[in-house]
Motif scaffolding. Structure first.
Motif, PDB file in Angstrom:
ATOM      1  N   PHE A  66     -33.559   4.080  10.760  1.00  0.00           N
ATOM      2  CA  PHE A  66     -34.467   4.860  11.604  1.00  0.00           C
ATOM      3  C   PHE A  66     -33.703   5.978  12.308  1.00  0.00           C
ATOM      4  O   PHE A  66     -34.224   7.096  12.489  1.00  0.00           O
ATOM      5  CB  PHE A  66     -35.119   3.918  12.619  1.00  0.00           C
ATOM      6  N   LEU A  67     -32.480   5.705  12.708  1.00  0.00           N
ATOM      7  CA  LEU A  67     -31.642   6.751  13.291  1.00  0.00           C
ATOM      8  C   LEU A  67     -31.523   7.941  12.336  1.00  0.00           C
ATOM      9  O   LEU A  67     -31.733   9.098  12.727  1.00  0.00           O
ATOM     10  CB  LEU A  67     -30.244   6.212  13.594  1.00  0.00           C
ATOM     11  N   ARG A  72     -33.032  13.464  10.767  1.00  0.00           N
ATOM     12  CA  ARG A  72     -33.484  14.368   9.687  1.00  0.00           C
ATOM     13  C   ARG A  72     -34.762  15.098  10.103  1.00  0.00           C
ATOM     14  O   ARG A  72     -34.881  16.312   9.903  1.00  0.00           O
ATOM     15  CB  ARG A  72     -33.711  13.531   8.433  1.00  0.00           C
ATOM     16  N   VAL A  73     -35.712  14.380  10.665  1.00  0.00           N
ATOM     17  CA  VAL A  73     -36.988  14.982  11.055  1.00  0.00           C
ATOM     18  C   VAL A  73     -36.801  15.935  12.240  1.00  0.00           C
ATOM     19  O   VAL A  73     -37.343  17.035  12.272  1.00  0.00           O
ATOM     20  CB  VAL A  73     -38.024  13.891  11.374  1.00  0.00           C
ATOM     21  N   ALA A  74     -36.025  15.523  13.223  1.00  0.00           N
ATOM     22  CA  ALA A  74     -35.820  16.355  14.413  1.00  0.00           C
ATOM     23  C   ALA A  74     -35.186  17.691  14.061  1.00  0.00           C
ATOM     24  O   ALA A  74     -35.418  18.703  14.736  1.00  0.00           O
ATOM     25  CB  ALA A  74     -34.942  15.625  15.425  1.00  0.00           C
ATOM     26  N   GLY A  75     -34.410  17.722  12.991  1.00  0.00           N
ATOM     27  CA  GLY A  75     -33.741  18.948  12.578  1.00  0.00           C
ATOM     28  C   GLY A  75     -34.510  19.755  11.556  1.00  0.00           C
ATOM     29  O   GLY A  75     -33.956  20.687  10.965  1.00  0.00           O
ATOM     30  N   GLY A  76     -35.777  19.406  11.318  1.00  0.00           N
ATOM     31  CA  GLY A  76     -36.602  20.185  10.410  1.00  0.00           C
ATOM     32  C   GLY A  76     -36.968  19.493   9.122  1.00  0.00           C
ATOM     33  O   GLY A  76     -37.571  20.110   8.232  1.00  0.00           O
ATOM     34  N   PHE A 277     -18.249  14.458  17.668  1.00  0.00           N
ATOM     35  CA  PHE A 277     -18.204  15.887  17.372  1.00  0.00           C
ATOM     36  C   PHE A 277     -19.601  16.499  17.459  1.00  0.00           C
ATOM     37  O   PHE A 277     -19.787  17.601  17.981  1.00  0.00           O
ATOM     38  CB  PHE A 277     -17.604  16.123  15.982  1.00  0.00           C
ATOM     39  N   TRP A 278     -20.595  15.748  16.970  1.00  0.00           N
ATOM     40  CA  TRP A 278     -21.971  16.241  17.014  1.00  0.00           C
ATOM     41  C   TRP A 278     -22.524  16.227  18.434  1.00  0.00           C
ATOM     42  O   TRP A 278     -23.323  17.101  18.800  1.00  0.00           O
ATOM     43  CB  TRP A 278     -22.856  15.422  16.094  1.00  0.00           C
ATOM     44  N   VAL A 279     -22.149  15.244  19.238  1.00  0.00           N
ATOM     45  CA  VAL A 279     -22.610  15.216  20.627  1.00  0.00           C
ATOM     46  C   VAL A 279     -22.171  16.487  21.350  1.00  0.00           C
ATOM     47  O   VAL A 279     -22.935  17.091  22.108  1.00  0.00           O
ATOM     48  CB  VAL A 279     -22.086  13.963  21.359  1.00  0.00           C
ATOM     49  N   ALA A 280     -20.930  16.895  21.103  1.00  0.00           N
ATOM     50  CA  ALA A 280     -20.438  18.123  21.724  1.00  0.00           C
ATOM     51  C   ALA A 280     -21.267  19.322  21.290  1.00  0.00           C
ATOM     52  O   ALA A 280     -21.597  20.196  22.105  1.00  0.00           O
ATOM     53  CB  ALA A 280     -18.968  18.327  21.376  1.00  0.00           C
ATOM     54  N   MET A 344     -24.196  11.200  11.514  1.00  0.00           N
ATOM     55  CA  MET A 344     -25.025  12.244  10.917  1.00  0.00           C
ATOM     56  C   MET A 344     -25.976  12.845  11.949  1.00  0.00           C
ATOM     57  O   MET A 344     -26.956  13.515  11.612  1.00  0.00           O
ATOM     58  CB  MET A 344     -25.774  11.674   9.709  1.00  0.00           C
ATOM     59  N   LEU A 345     -25.663  12.635  13.214  1.00  0.00           N
ATOM     60  CA  LEU A 345     -26.462  13.151  14.325  1.00  0.00           C
ATOM     61  C   LEU A 345     -26.631  14.664  14.249  1.00  0.00           C
ATOM     62  O   LEU A 345     -27.648  15.202  14.696  1.00  0.00           O
ATOM     63  CB  LEU A 345     -25.792  12.757  15.648  1.00  0.00           C
TER      64      LEU A 345
END
Length: 635
Positions: A66-67, A72-76, A277-280, A344-345
């Motif tokens: 689900f994460l 994936r959905v939140a990014g388009g 890295f993605w959180v930043a 993969m955030l």
């Protein structure tokens, strides 16, 4: 999996772009489709169940994939990815459904998975939560609300309750300010020097620092409407500063091949190591440039994809590169590896974000040789441009507290970890051997010092009484800590490491009487064919295999040398060979022994310094640099 062509203009280091990330995510989600339960409340993946049972494992498969679908959905991505998850929410939270989930107040593992569910519900509210029937929303709130007032382990788990109760607050459900304030105070107690956080009160420094303890705080303030009364601006600035400083170390701990450091528990989460890295990038935290953040993250993901982490059927199984069940801990089940989705955030960011459009920047190990001290975990870090390997010499981490009397945890208490070797049975240790050949343990040691010195040298020392521990009666669940058992006390042992140019000079002094022999071991080499071993003059050992070389050279006090070879003990190869040197008889109290230890890709010759000593004063005279002077502490 069909991947798009590489783009070496935008991504000169990895060749990967956002399109590669999307293709990998879609392939992973497609692969689990055949494993949905009839009402979609579980994803029942193949493999040995965890100690919590099949229903818990199925919930884990649901929540952790689900994460990935949510990012994936939140990014388009296509919102249809969430359709089955909507059905699963309806069935899993219905107490009368044959696929009802265990509640967080009934099963500890459900507390973990509740946080992933709440996080994605918040991230994808327009596409999922706002489209659910009122009755389903009410049941989801009721299920999540069972976390309120529940006990949580005082480790990274505190963030699971914070996230769940914050979502409940957002949607008008019940929540407890007392719970959140309590958990935030615990998080504050985990803070250590240099932006690092320990996973609890022990010296438990590992990937949880990045993929949990730095993942949630700033993401929490970014995604949820948190009032200043609950989290002040000062606290937010502290978290931002901590992440900035941590990332400076995190990018330096990656190998040029994208491999993270093979150290600590839960290594089956693999590319979750890319999460900080993605959180930043998402939160705009100052620090590494966007191109360096993507290079680091893409390097990690590509490393695992290229090395077969996704099985031929597309499923991510327990293991490191491929399937290797021995990597499991007691809490590991078939769905556990999908916490890798945290790495993969970045897919939640739009395609035009600078982290996706800027040109990749090289990692520290791709620009020059370097050494550094990371004080909190007590690590002496060394990276070499020639072979891209990063090593850490450990004088501060053992998943224990000073004075602990348990056996060593191989994932934490060894003297060395790297981006090219997996901890084996006997590697990177200094042990006393009793008359039966049993090795001593050092967990609970004291860190004496870690220091950066002139000439690119880093040095550190640790000391403590060693012991022999019979762990045969300890059948407690494996959560990464050392095991308990009947103890035979040993003397105090001092170990000093001086690192320069990728070579560690390891000094040892036994500060007590003993009739035991001393053995010092180097880096393990794993390969699918038996590594080649060479022993010269009884005091030099070299082991080579799989484009890796481990060398060990006795400098003082050792008169035996050899190689320990095992099979089936590493996910990196069938055979594992580890060089060692030892004393033929009991080691004398107060005597200083020394050896040179090196790991590389077979480039160059190990040049050892001249070793001079007078009492507690040690001088290392390098052939091409200033002398290094070390004062040993009094016995």
């Amino acid at each position: 999996m069909m991947l798009p062509p590489e783009d070496r203009r935008l991504s000169p280091r990895t060749g990967w772009t956002r399109a590669h990330w999307e293709a990998t995510a879609d392939h992973m989600l497609d692969a689990v489709n055949r494993h949905w339960s009839p009402r979609c409340a579980r994803i029942d993946l193949p493999g040995e169940p965890s100690r919590y049972g099949l229903v818990s494992d199925g919930l884990e498969g649901f929540a952790r994939t689900f994460l990935l679908a949510g990012f994936r959905v939140a990014g388009g991505g296509d919102p249809a990815l969430l359709e089955r998850y909507a059905w699963g929410l309806a069935a899993g939270t219905d107490p009368h459904s044959p696929e009802a989930w265990p509640r967080p107040d009934e099963l500890g593992q459900a507390k973990v998975e509740a946080a992933s569910i709440a996080l994605v519900l918040q991230l994808t509210r327009p596409w999922l939560w706002d489209q659910l029937d009122d009755g389903v929303r009410a049941r989801v709130v009721d299920w999540l609300a069972t976390v309120i007032g529940q006990p949580y382990p005082p480790i990274n788990w505190v963030w699971f309750r914070i996230v769940v109760e914050s979502f409940l607050r957002e949607v008008g459900g019940p929540w407890s300010q007392e719970d959140i304030e309590h958990d935030l105070a615990l998080h504050a107690s985990f803070r250590r020097e240099g932006g690092w956080l320990s996973d609890g009160e022990e010296r438990a420094f590992d990937h949880y620092t990045g993929w949990a303890l730095h993942l949630y705080p700033l993401l929490w303030t970014h995604l949820f409407g948190i009032p200043d009364s609950l989290c002040s601006q000062e606290t937010r600035r502290t978290w931002t500063d901590d992440l900035t400083r941590y990332l400076d170390d995190a990018v330096a701990l990656l190998g040029a091949d994208g491999s993270p450091l093979m150290q600590g528990r839960s290594l089956t989460y693999r590319f979750a190591a890319a999460a900080p890295f993605w959180v930043a990038a998402i939160t705009g935290t100052p620090g590494p440039e966007p191109g360096l953040l993507r290079r680091a993250a893409s390097g990690v993901l590509r490393h695992f994809v290229d090395h077969g982490s996704l099985e031929p059927d597309g499923v991510l199984r327990l293991g490191w590169h491929g399937d290797w069940p021995a990597i499991r801990q007691a809490y590991s089940g078939p769905g556990s590896p999908y916490w890798a989705a945290k790495g993969m955030l970045g897919l939640a960011l739009p395609a035009d974000h600078p982290v996706w459009t800027d040109v990749e920047r090289p990692l520290p190990v791709e620009t020059q040789d370097f050494t550094r001290v990371i004080s909190a975990p007590g690590w002496l870090v060394s990276g070499r441009l020639a072979d891209g390997i990063v090593t850490t010499i450990n004088h501060g981490t053992d998943h224990a507290l000073p004075g602990d009397r348990r056996a060593d945890s191989p994932l934490y208490a060894k003297l060395g970890y790297s981006t090219a070797t997996m901890p084996a049975v006997t590697d990177n240790s200094v042990v006393l051997l009793d008359s039966a050949g049993a090795a001593s343990h050092r967990a609970g040691f004291e860190t004496v010092f870690t220091e950066e010195m002139p000439g690119g040298v880093v040095a550190g020392a640790s000391r403590g009484p060693v012991r022999w521990v019979d762990t045969s009666a300890d059948d407690s669940p494996d959560h990464g800590s050392g095991r308990e058992g009947e103890i035979v006390e040993g003397p105090a042992v001092l170990v000093v490491s001086v690192v320069r140019g990728g070579v560690e000079i390891r000094l040892v002094r036994v500060d007590g009487e003993t009739d035991a022999r001393l053995r010092l071991s180097g880096w393990p080499v794993a390969a699918d064919t038996r590594p080649r071993a060479e022993i010269a003059d009884g005091v030099e050992v070299s082991v080579s295999g799989a484009r890796l070389r481990s060398e060990l050279c006795a400098l003082r006090g050792f008169d035996q040398a050899g190689v320990h070879t095992g099979t089936g003990t590493s996910p990196l190869g069938k055979y594992v060979a580890t060089p060692w040197v030892a004393t033929a008889g009991p080691v004398a109290r107060g005597d200083v022994l020394a050896a040179a230890v090196r790991l590389d890709r077979g480039h160059g010759v190990m040049t050892n310094p001249l070793l001079l000593w007078h009492g507690n004063e040690i001088v290392l005279r390098w052939s091409d640099g200033p002398d290094t002077r070390i004062t040993l502490p009094d016995p």
